[in-house]
Scaffold this active site. Structure first.
Site, PDB file in Angstrom:
ATOM      1  N   LYS A  83       0.842  -1.216   0.000  1.00  0.00           N
ATOM      2  CA  LYS A  83       0.000   0.000   0.000  1.00  0.00           C
ATOM      3  C   LYS A  83       0.868   1.255   0.000  1.00  0.00           C
ATOM      4  CE  LYS A  83      -1.681   1.520   4.088  1.00  0.00           C
ATOM      5  NZ  LYS A  83      -1.373   2.924   4.438  1.00  0.00           N
ATOM      6  N   ASN A  84       1.866   1.287   0.879  1.00  0.00           N
ATOM      7  CA  ASN A  84       2.636   2.522   1.042  1.00  0.00           C
ATOM      8  C   ASN A  84       3.636   2.767  -0.083  1.00  0.00           C
ATOM      9  OD1 ASN A  84       1.147   3.116   3.263  1.00  0.00           O
ATOM     10  ND2 ASN A  84       2.715   2.520   4.755  1.00  0.00           N
ATOM     11  N   CYS A 142      -4.219  13.300  13.241  1.00  0.00           N
ATOM     12  CA  CYS A 142      -4.771  11.964  13.042  1.00  0.00           C
ATOM     13  C   CYS A 142      -4.564  11.164  14.312  1.00  0.00           C
ATOM     14  CB  CYS A 142      -4.180  11.299  11.807  1.00  0.00           C
ATOM     15  SG  CYS A 142      -2.737  10.313  12.061  1.00  0.00           S
ATOM     16  N   ARG A 192       1.353  14.789  13.240  1.00  0.00           N
ATOM     17  CA  ARG A 192       1.816  14.563  11.860  1.00  0.00           C
ATOM     18  C   ARG A 192       1.798  15.821  10.980  1.00  0.00           C
ATOM     19  NH1 ARG A 192      -0.607   9.032   9.627  1.00  0.00           N
ATOM     20  NH2 ARG A 192       1.222   9.118   8.290  1.00  0.00           N
ATOM     21  N   ASP A 199       5.139   0.794  11.837  1.00  0.00           N
ATOM     22  CA  ASP A 199       3.892   0.174  11.366  1.00  0.00           C
ATOM     23  C   ASP A 199       3.753  -1.281  11.817  1.00  0.00           C
ATOM     24  OD1 ASP A 199       3.216   2.532  10.171  1.00  0.00           O
ATOM     25  OD2 ASP A 199       3.737   1.916   8.134  1.00  0.00           O
ATOM     26  N   ARG A 204      -8.514  -0.502   4.994  1.00  0.00           N
ATOM     27  CA  ARG A 204      -7.611   0.476   4.380  1.00  0.00           C
ATOM     28  C   ARG A 204      -6.281  -0.164   3.994  1.00  0.00           C
ATOM     29  NH1 ARG A 204      -6.819   5.829   7.652  1.00  0.00           N
ATOM     30  NH2 ARG A 204      -5.574   6.118   5.786  1.00  0.00           N
TER      31      ARG A 204
HETATM   32  C1  EPZ Z   1       4.620   6.980   6.130  1.00  0.00           C
HETATM   33  O1  EPZ Z   1       3.900   8.077   6.657  1.00  0.00           O
HETATM   34  C2  EPZ Z   1       3.658   5.822   6.088  1.00  0.00           C
HETATM   35  N1  EPZ Z   1       2.532   6.168   5.225  1.00  0.00           N
HETATM   36  C3  EPZ Z   1       3.182   5.477   7.487  1.00  0.00           C
HETATM   37  O2  EPZ Z   1       2.348   4.322   7.422  1.00  0.00           O
HETATM   38  C4  EPZ Z   1       4.411   5.162   8.347  1.00  0.00           C
HETATM   39  O3  EPZ Z   1       4.005   4.934   9.679  1.00  0.00           O
HETATM   40  C5  EPZ Z   1       5.407   6.326   8.303  1.00  0.00           C
HETATM   41  O4  EPZ Z   1       5.745   6.636   6.929  1.00  0.00           O
HETATM   42  C6  EPZ Z   1       6.711   6.034   9.047  1.00  0.00           C
HETATM   43  O5  EPZ Z   1       7.318   4.902   8.509  1.00  0.00           O
HETATM   44  C7  EPZ Z   1       2.644   6.073   3.904  1.00  0.00           C
HETATM   45  O6  EPZ Z   1       3.676   5.700   3.360  1.00  0.00           O
HETATM   46  C8  EPZ Z   1       1.445   6.391   3.083  1.00  0.00           C
HETATM   47  P1  EPZ Z   1       6.843  10.364   7.989  1.00  0.00           P
HETATM   48  P2  EPZ Z   1       4.500   9.554   6.592  1.00  0.00           P
HETATM   49  O7  EPZ Z   1       6.736  11.634   7.229  1.00  0.00           O
HETATM   50  O8  EPZ Z   1       5.254   9.708   5.325  1.00  0.00           O
HETATM   51  C9  EPZ Z   1       7.339  13.740  11.371  1.00  0.00           C
HETATM   52  C10 EPZ Z   1       0.431   3.009   7.891  1.00  0.00           C
HETATM   53  O9  EPZ Z   1      -0.038   2.500   8.943  1.00  0.00           O
HETATM   54  N2  EPZ Z   1       7.154  14.723  10.294  1.00  0.00           N
HETATM   55  O10 EPZ Z   1       7.996   9.461   7.706  1.00  0.00           O
HETATM   56  O11 EPZ Z   1       3.383  10.482   6.864  1.00  0.00           O
HETATM   57  C11 EPZ Z   1       6.058  12.936  11.625  1.00  0.00           C
HETATM   58  O12 EPZ Z   1       5.154  13.634  12.452  1.00  0.00           O
HETATM   59  C12 EPZ Z   1       0.974   4.428   7.869  1.00  0.00           C
HETATM   60  O13 EPZ Z   1       0.450   2.411   6.803  1.00  0.00           O
HETATM   61  C13 EPZ Z   1       7.302  16.071  10.561  1.00  0.00           C
HETATM   62  O14 EPZ Z   1       7.580  16.464  11.698  1.00  0.00           O
HETATM   63  O15 EPZ Z   1       5.475   9.538   7.830  1.00  0.00           O
HETATM   64  C14 EPZ Z   1       6.597  11.684  12.242  1.00  0.00           C
HETATM   65  O16 EPZ Z   1       6.836  11.900  13.610  1.00  0.00           O
HETATM   66  C15 EPZ Z   1       0.732   5.158   9.147  1.00  0.00           C
HETATM   67  N3  EPZ Z   1       7.118  16.976   9.546  1.00  0.00           N
HETATM   68  C16 EPZ Z   1       7.944  11.480  11.516  1.00  0.00           C
HETATM   69  O17 EPZ Z   1       8.272  12.766  10.960  1.00  0.00           O
HETATM   70  C17 EPZ Z   1       6.803  16.580   8.276  1.00  0.00           C
HETATM   71  O18 EPZ Z   1       6.653  17.451   7.403  1.00  0.00           O
HETATM   72  C18 EPZ Z   1       7.924  10.455  10.384  1.00  0.00           C
HETATM   73  O19 EPZ Z   1       6.807  10.696   9.542  1.00  0.00           O
HETATM   74  C19 EPZ Z   1       6.684  15.209   8.004  1.00  0.00           C
HETATM   75  C20 EPZ Z   1       6.860  14.298   9.026  1.00  0.00           C
END
Ligand code: EPZ
Length: 427
Positions: free
Chosen positions: A22-23, A123, A128, A313, A405
């Site tokens: 999915k991701n 969320c 996030r 995850d 999902r």
């Molecule tokens: C991806 O989300 C995945 N989603 C998530 O999977 C996964 O948990 C996550 O990566 C971490 O591996 C998809 O790929 C669609 P991040 P993403 O940006 O890209 C902070 C699932 O269950 N951050 O790597 O949104 C953020 O708050 C989902 O399938 C900022 O501070 O995650 C977090 O603490 C849930 N500012 C950390 O970085 C930003 O602009 C990592 O988030 C962006 C992120």
């Protein structure tokens, strides 16, 4: 609303086919906005999140057809063609359903010089923010304004390559900026980039579309912008989180299962942890075989980290797996601030878990007991399925739209391995 009923206590045994990730699929679909030619994605899972992003892309002007797989292929085939971008606005009603919608921002801006995307908002697993996506695009020359809940981004003369240093590792920001940079003028370097297999998959697809990208899979990715991208055909990688979930389902029930189509390298960190807990995880010609050694699992400590560390995850599923282990397991979540929503539900099933800040101390109990439970996000929901598979008696899981999902044919796959699990279709 549909529910899932499980009568627990049966070890899993058999084979489970692992679907496309999915991701990986979501950013690949967003990449279709970068070209007026056709992008064909194969091995695509049929999931609610894929449908949600399809709706968003259609209203941007992408024509989409989904077909069943050809006999030699697994999964579905999605053909996307953004011949003309009809609309550069991603509205709140669609973005609020799925945060990954923000991945249209980079491609729209790069191709059209403008994009208006609703801010995703909070969320259930934490605040996030998307500040890293926005700061990165500003480094590429975009003007960004936040106005009435929307990100309004413009780059009338096009984006210009730059060095972008991420203060923390972000999968989504790496993907958005990598896509935007493919059509920027000159060279972009992403420093402290995410190294997840989904990033490598996206880079491979972009390269097939004519992009010039080096270093994906390392923390430094270099992109040389090109004038235009072209159509391509790309196979989505297997889902490492689905793989890890079924590894743990096998571990907690004490069974022996082969995951057909799974890739060992993508879950090596998970395999190492589970080996320490008493589970054999071995590579086979077709995928991965899992077998729990005799007796109870042993408690092991786990800390979530960006790839190649243990994935956030799989944290909820690991916690469920440790509830019946011999001894204690300290589980520390370092990626998201609020990803322990499954803890009270697991405790209702008899688990002994205490949360202290970002860590949860799980003290193994001999048995869980079935109970009615509900969950707040995708991975938390599936951790309750795992607990239900191991528990004595009946577990009914509410709000299973979360599961839809991210897990295709979950009940069928588990039932084929001997689980007593069924979907109760509700009102
Ligand atoms: C991806 O989300 C995945 N989603 C998530 O999977 C996964 O948990 C996550 O990566 C971490 O591996 C998809 O790929 C669609 P991040 P993403 O940006 O890209 C902070 C699932 O269950 N951050 O790597 O949104 C953020 O708050 C989902 O399938 C900022 O501070 O995650 C977090 O603490 C849930 N500012 C950390 O970085 C930003 O602009 C990592 O988030 C962006 C992120």
């Amino acid at each position: 609303m549909d529910r899932i009923r499980i009568r627990g206590g049966r070890p899993l045994s058999g084979k489970i086919a692992i679907g496309g990730a999915k991701n990986a699929a979501l950013p690949l679909m967003a990449a279709s906005l970068l070209t007026d030619e056709k992008l064909v994605l194969t091995n695509l899972p049929r999931l609610a999140d894929i449908t949600t992003l399809s709706h968003l892309l259609v209203q941007h002007g992408v024509s989409i057809t989904m077909n069943g797989a050809k006999p030699e292929e697994t999964g579905h085939v999605l053909e996307l063609r953004a011949r003309r971008i009809a609309n550069t606005t991603a509205p709140y009603d669609l973005v609020r359903k799925m945060r990954a919608s923000v991945l249209v921002l980079g491609p729209l801006l790069a191709r059209c010089g403008e994009a208006k995307v609703s801010l995703p908002g909070g969320c259930s697993i934490g605040p996030r923010p998307v500040d890293l996506h926005l700061k990165g695009l500003e480094r590429l020359g975009a003007t960004i304004e936040l106005h009435q809940g929307y990100i309004e981004a413009t780059a009338r003369k096009g984006l210009v390559g730059a060095e972008i240093i991420f203060p923390v590792v972000s999968v989504g920001a790496t993907e958005n900026l990598m896509m935007a940079a493919t059509l920027a003028e000159g060279e972009t370097t992403l420093v402290n980039a995410a190294r997840e297999p989904e990033i490598v998959d996206l880079a491979r697809c972009l390269a097939a579309m004519g992009a010039e990208i080096d270093g994906a899979g390392s923390d430094r990715i270099r992109i040389r912008g090109v004038k235009r991208l072209v159509g391509a055909r790309h196979r989505v990688i297997p889902d490492r989180i689905e793989t890890g979930t079924y590894i743990m389902a096998t571990a907690i029930t004490g069974g022996a299962v082969e995951l057909v189509g799974a890739e060992y390298a993508a879950i090596a960190a998970v395999a190492r942890v589970l080996e320490g807990a008493g589970v054999e995880v071995t590579e086979t010609p077709k995928g991965i075989a899992i077998r729990r050694r005799n007796g109870r699992l042993t408690g092991v400590d786990v800390m979530t980290e960006p790839f190649p560390g243990f994935p956030t995850d799989l944290q909820a599923q690991m916690m469920a797996t440790m509830t019946t282990a011999d001894g204690a397991a300290m589980i520390t979540e370092t990626i998201f601030e609020n990803r322990f929503m499954h803890v009270p539900e697991l405790c209702r099933m008899g688990a002994n878990i205490n949360v202290h800040g970002a860590s949860a101390m799980v003290r193994g109990v001999p048995k869980l007991a079935g109970a009615p439970v509900m969950a707040t996000d995708l991975r938390a929901s599936v951790s309750l399925v795992l607990a239900g598979l191991a528990a004595e008696g009946e577990t009914v899981i509410n709000r299973i739209y979360h599961l839809d999902r991210g897990y295709e044919h979950l009940e069928e796959k588990l039932a084929a391995c001997g689980a007593e699990i069924e979907r109760l279709v509700g009102d």
